[in-house]
Design a protein around this motif. Structure first.
Motif, PDB file in Angstrom:
ATOM      1  N   LEU A 156       0.860  -1.191   0.000  1.00 13.41           N
ATOM      2  CA  LEU A 156       0.000   0.000   0.000  1.00 13.41           C
ATOM      3  C   LEU A 156       0.893   1.237   0.000  1.00 13.41           C
ATOM      4  O   LEU A 156       1.500   1.565   1.026  1.00 13.41           O
ATOM      5  CB  LEU A 156      -0.925  -0.008   1.215  1.00 13.41           C
ATOM      6  N   LYS A 164      -4.178   5.543   5.662  1.00 17.42           N
ATOM      7  CA  LYS A 164      -3.766   4.124   5.647  1.00 17.42           C
ATOM      8  C   LYS A 164      -4.272   3.393   6.888  1.00 17.42           C
ATOM      9  O   LYS A 164      -4.706   2.238   6.795  1.00 17.42           O
ATOM     10  CB  LYS A 164      -2.230   4.030   5.554  1.00 17.42           C
ATOM     11  N   TYR A 168      -6.422  -0.151   7.319  1.00 19.82           N
ATOM     12  CA  TYR A 168      -6.094  -1.299   8.173  1.00 19.82           C
ATOM     13  C   TYR A 168      -7.298  -1.676   9.043  1.00 19.82           C
ATOM     14  O   TYR A 168      -7.648  -2.862   9.175  1.00 19.82           O
ATOM     15  CB  TYR A 168      -4.901  -0.981   9.081  1.00 19.82           C
ATOM     16  N   VAL A 259      -0.605  -7.047   8.752  1.00 19.72           N
ATOM     17  CA  VAL A 259      -0.365  -5.679   8.290  1.00 19.72           C
ATOM     18  C   VAL A 259       0.976  -5.226   8.839  1.00 19.72           C
ATOM     19  O   VAL A 259       1.236  -5.361  10.038  1.00 19.72           O
ATOM     20  CB  VAL A 259      -1.487  -4.718   8.770  1.00 19.72           C
ATOM     21  N   ASP A 261       2.868  -1.858   9.060  1.00 21.60           N
ATOM     22  CA  ASP A 261       2.811  -0.412   8.851  1.00 21.60           C
ATOM     23  C   ASP A 261       4.228   0.169   8.818  1.00 21.60           C
ATOM     24  O   ASP A 261       5.111  -0.315   9.523  1.00 21.60           O
ATOM     25  CB  ASP A 261       2.001   0.241   9.976  1.00 21.60           C
ATOM     26  N   LEU A 306      -0.272  -7.207   4.024  1.00 23.32           N
ATOM     27  CA  LEU A 306      -0.299  -5.860   3.469  1.00 23.32           C
ATOM     28  C   LEU A 306       0.844  -5.052   4.067  1.00 23.32           C
ATOM     29  O   LEU A 306       0.920  -4.864   5.283  1.00 23.32           O
ATOM     30  CB  LEU A 306      -1.640  -5.176   3.790  1.00 23.32           C
ATOM     31  N   GLY A 308       2.528  -1.367   4.251  1.00 28.80           N
ATOM     32  CA  GLY A 308       2.087  -0.002   4.015  1.00 28.80           C
ATOM     33  C   GLY A 308       3.174   1.018   4.289  1.00 28.80           C
ATOM     34  O   GLY A 308       3.921   0.891   5.263  1.00 28.80           O
ATOM     35  N   SER A 309       3.291   2.038   3.434  1.00 22.68           N
ATOM     36  CA  SER A 309       4.266   3.102   3.643  1.00 22.68           C
ATOM     37  C   SER A 309       4.051   4.215   2.637  1.00 22.68           C
ATOM     38  O   SER A 309       3.581   3.985   1.522  1.00 22.68           O
ATOM     39  CB  SER A 309       5.693   2.557   3.505  1.00 22.68           C
TER      40      SER A 309
END
Length: 703
Positions: A156, A164, A168, A259, A261, A306, A308-309
Motif C-alpha cells: 500500500l 492508511k 487497516y 499488516v 505499517d 499488506l 504499508g508506507s
C-alpha cells in the motif's frame, strides 16, 4: 514404554550443537509441545520438533515435565521458525526459544497450570455489534476492493495523511465479522507508536469483541504482560495482536491477515542474535499459513499480508513493479490526503548564504514566529539527542572521547554529564580540561537539548494569542525515559499546550499531529555523501515522514510548510522531495543500484567479528575467507577484504566486518550454510586468538 522425541533447545550461538536433541518420554507428544528438559546441569524449556530422533552415542536422558496446559505450537509457527533459522544462519532452537515470552521459558508445569487458572477476559459473544460506519474516500474504497479481490502480497503506497490506518481498521473489521475464528496481526516499527495505534484499535473493536480481543506485544512490556498477551494470542482469545518486530513470531492459530505499517523502517531488522527482518518474515509467514491451511482445506481463506508506507523500501518497491516486468507484489496506491488536505510546501534554505554558525536562518525563525502568533504549532527535527555531540578544549584540542569506544561522549547539559551512546559509560563534566587544565572547555555542535534551549531564547519575547509565554518542548530518548513520560508529552502536543516541538526521529513518523503547520529539518546533510549506499534512501524516507506531520488538518493544510536548511540545495534528493515524488526518487536510486550491482539486484551478507584486538578480528575473517576456496558455490560469491566497522571499538571490544555478495540468493544461502563449519574451525586457529564472537548478518541494512 519410552518414546523417542526430537526437542529443540536454546544452545550457545554457533555451537556444534545446532539441531534438535534426542530425549526419552514416557508418553508420545505431538510436535510443537512444550517440555522441560535437562541440558547439562540445568533444566530448560524445549519444543518437540517434527524430525526423526537421531541415534546418539551419549546417554539419552528423559524429559522433565510436559506443559500439557498449552496447545502445541502449530505447524505454521514451526515452519516459520525453521525458515528463519535456516535463512538467517542461526540454530533453530535459538530462534524458537527467543520467540517465546521470557516468563514462559522459566515456568514449570505446575506454575503454568496456576497461571492459566487466572481469568483472561473471554470474548463477550453477546456484546452489541458496534461496527463503525466511516465515510471512506474513493481511493480507500478502491484499495479495499482490490485487496479483497486478490491474494497479494500487497504494497500500500499511501501518502502521509491518506488514511492508511483507516484502511487497516476496515480490513480487520471485515475479516473478523465474516470469520469468527480469524486473527489479525498489525505490526508497527517503534514501541512509542504502539499505544497510539492500540487506542484506535481498542476504541473500534473492544465494544464488539471484548477487552481481551486486542493485545500488544513489544519489548517495553513487563514479562507478566508479555506472557499474558502471548497466551491470549496462542489460545485464540485475542483476535488482534499489535506489536513491533518480535510480534511476527506470535503464536496465532487463526491468523488470516498481517499488516506491516511503515514497512520501510529499519527498526523491523533485528540487530542482535538472529538478525531477521520482520517485514520479510511477515510476507513468508502469510504464504506459509496459506499453503498449510489450503492443504488441510482447499476452501480455506488465504492469509493475506499488506505492507504499508508513504516511502516504501526500495526492495519492496521493486517487487511491486508490474507482473509483466517480474513483480511479485500487488501495488495499491492512495496518493491523496483525506479531505481537502494537501502535502506541505517544501522550502529549501541555502545555508551557504547565511552567516557562519547560524542555527536558525532568519526566514525560518520568522516562519516559526508567525505560527506562534496564529496559535499554530511547529516541529523542529534534528536526529541527534543530547546538548552537543562533543565537548572540546580550545587550547590543547582535547575532545570528550570515550575511553572504551572509538566515539565521542555526548554532552548532556540537564544532568551535566558526558555520556557514550554506544557503551553507556558516563561521568560528570570536568571543571577543566583533563589534559591541560584549561577551564575554557565548550560544546561543539548541537543536539536536541541545545536546540530546545536556543529556540526558547529566540522566542522568549514572543507571546501566544492568549498572552502566555511560548512553550518549547522536546521529545527524544532522554526526555521519555520515565514511565508514561512519552504519553504525557504527546498529550500536551495534541491539546495545543506546546507551541514548538523539538525532537529526533521519534516524532518524525506515525503521529497524527493536527495542529502542526510547519516542520523544519536542521542540518540533514550528513547522509547525502555517506559511504552507506542506503543512506539517501533512509534520509528521503525520514524527511518525507517528518514533513507528513504538517498540515494533517485540512483547515490549515494550505499554509503548511516544510523547511530544510542545507548546504546542498541543488542535490537531486531535495528536488524529488520538493515535488513529494517518491516514484521519481525510487527510479533514480534503483537505476544507480542496477548499474552498481547493489541490492535488490544482488544479495549480501556481512560477517562481523569482535575480538580483543583489531588484528585478531580481521585475522579471523581473512583466514575464513582464505579457507572458503573449497566451499560449494564459492565461484558465484564475492568475498571482500576484512575492514574495521564504522565504530570499530565499543566497550573495549574491537569490531571488524567482511562483505559477502552474490547475484543469486540461492547461491549465497548455500555458500553460507556450508561455510559455517569453516567459520567454527577458524575460530580455533592461533591467529584468531582473542576472538570474542562472530555473527552472520543476512540482508544487512547498514554496511
Amino acid at each position: 514404554m519410552l518414546h523417542r522425541l526430537s526437542v529443540v533447545v536454546q544452545t550457545p550461538a554457533h555451537s556444534a550443537i545446532a539441531g534438535p536433541l534426542t530425549y526419552d518420554s514416557p508418553q508420545p507428544l505431538p510436535p510443537g509441545s512444550l517440555v522441560r528438559v535437562p541440558l547439562g546441569k540445568r533444566e530448560t524449556l524445549g519444543v518437540v520438533w517434527d524430525v526423526e530422533p537421531q541415534d546418539s552415542t551419549f546417554e539419552i536422558r528423559a524429559i522433565g515435565d510436559a506443559l500439557h496446559g498449552l496447545a502445541p505450537l502449530n505447524a505454521a509457527w514451526r515452519g516459520l521458525v525453521q525458515f528463519a533459522a535456516q535463512y538467517y544462519q542461526r540454530a533453530v532452537g535459538e530462534v524458537a526459544l527467543a520467540a517465546l515470552p521470557p516468563q514462559l521459558r522459566e515456568l514449570g508445569a505446575a506454575q503454568l497450570t496456576r497461571r492459566l487458572k487466572r481469568p483472561s477476559g473471554a470474548i463477550d459473544a453477546n456484546a452489541a455489534d458496534t461496527t463503525h460506519s466511516v465515510a471512506l474516500s474513493a481511493e480507500q474504497t478502491s484499495v479495499i476492493a482490490e485487496f479483497e479481490a486478490q491474494k497479494g502480497p500487497f504494497l500500500l503506497f499511501g501518502s502521509t495523511g491518506s488514511g492508511k490506518t483507516e484502511v487497516y481498521l476496515q480490513l480487520v473489521q471485515s475479516l473478523l465479522s465474516r470469520d469468527p475464528g480469524a486473527q489479525a496481526l498489525v505490526m508497527v516499527p517503534e514501541i512509542n507508536l504502539t499505544p497510539q495505534l492500540e487506542a484506535r484499535f481498542r476504541e473500534r473493536f473492544e465494544p464488539r469483541y471484548g477487552a481481551a480481543s486486542v493485545v500488544s506485544m513489544h519489548s517495553g512490556m513487563t514479562p507478566p504482560q508479555r506472557l499474558k498477551s502471548w497466551l491470549a494470542a496462542h489460545s485464540g482469545t485475542a483476535r488482534i495482536v499489535l506489536g513491533t518486530r518480535m510480534a511476527v513470531f506470535a503464536s496465532m492459530p487463526g491468523l488470516k491477515l498481517i499488516v506491516v505499517d511503515e514497512e520501510h523502517d529499519p527498526s523491523y531488522k533485528q540487530q542482535e542474535g538472529a538478525r531477521y527482518s520482520a517485514r520479510d518474515l511477515a510476507v513468508y509467514r502469510s504464504q506459509l499459513e496459506t499453503r498449510l491451511s489450503t492443504q488441510a482445506d482447499p476452501d480455506a481463506a488465504p492469509c493475506r499480508v499488506l505492507l504499508g508506507s508513504a516511502t516504501p523500501a526500495l526492495e519492496s518497491w521493486h517487487l511491486s513493479r508490474p507482473a509483466a516486468e517480474g513483480g511479485r507484489y500487488v501495488r495499491l496506491a492512495m496518493p491523496s490526503r483525506i479531505g481537502a488536505g494537501s502535502l506541505p510546501k517544501v522550502r529549501l534554505v541555502d545555508m551557504n548564504l547565511q552567516q557562519k554558525k547560524t542555527v536558525f536562518s532568519p526566514q525560518l525563525l520568522a516562519a516559526i514566529q508567525q505560527r506562534v502568533a496564529r496559535g499554530e504549532q511547529s516541529m523542529v527535527f534534528l536526529n541527534r539527542r543530547g546538548y552537543a555531540p562533543v565537548l572540546a578544549c580550545s587550547s590543547c584540542e582535547w575532545k570528550s572521547e570515550c575511553p572504551h569506544c572509538s566515539a565521542y561522549r555526548v554532552f548532556h547539559k540537564i544532568d551535566r554529564s558526558l555520556r557514550c551512546h554506544h557503551c553507556g559509560y558516563a561521568e560528570p563534566v570536568p571543571r577543566a580540561c583533563p589534559s591541560c587544565g584549561n577551564p575554557d572547555i565548550s560544546p561543539v555542535g548541537r543536539g536536541t537539548e541545545r536546540l530546545e534551549e536556543h529556540l526558547a531564547e529566540l522566542l522568549a519575547d514572543l507571546r501566544r494569542p492568549d498572552g502566555g509565554a511560548v512553550v518549547v518542548a522536546r521529545i527524544d530518548a532522554d526526555s521519555t525515559k520515565a514511565k508514561g513520560a512519552l504519553e504525557a508529552q504527546l498529550d500536551q502536543v495534541h491539546t495545543g499546550a506546546v507551541d514548538v516541538l523539538v525532537g529526533t526521529q521519534m516524532i518524525a513518523k506515525g503521529h497524527d499531529f493536527r495542529r502542526i503547520t510547519l516542520v523544519a529539518a536542521i542540518n540533514p546533510d550528513g547522509a547525502l555523501f555517506s559511504s552507506d549506499f542506503r543512506a539517501p534512501e533512509r534520509l528521503f524516507a525520514l524527511l518525507m515522514q517528518a514533513g507528513g506531520r504538517a498540515g494533517r488538518d485540512a483547515a490549515h493544510s494550505a499554509a503548511s510548510e516544510m523547511w530544510i536548511q542545507t548546504m546542498h540545495p541543488q542535490h537531486p534528493l531535495f528536488a524529488a522531495l520538493k515535488k513529494h515524488d517518491y516514484p521519481d526518487f525510487a527510479a533514480s536510486q534503483l537505476d544507480e543500484r542496477r548499474i552498481a550491482g547493489m541490492p535488490p539486484f544482488s544479495y549480501q551478507a556481512l560477517v562481523r567479528a569482535e575480538a580483543r584486538t583489531q588484528e585478531a578480528a580481521q585475522a579471523f575473517l581473512s583466514l575464513a575467507s582464505a579457507a572458503a576456496c573449497d566451499v560449494p558455490d564459492v565461484e558465484r560469491v564475492t568475498l571482500y577484504p576484512a575492514v574495521p566497522m564504522g565504530v570499530q571499538r565499543v566497550a573495549n571490544i574491537e569490531r571488524a566486518q567482511m562483505l559477502v555478495e552474490s547475484p543469486s540468493r540461492q547461491a549465497l544461502q548455500r555458500f553460507l550454510l556450508a561455510w559455517q563449519a569453516v567459520l567454527r574451525a577458524t575460530r580455533s586457529q592461533p591467529e584468531a586468538k582473542g576472538l570474542v564472537r562472530w555473527a552472520i548478518d543476512v540482508d544487512p541494512l547498514s554496511i
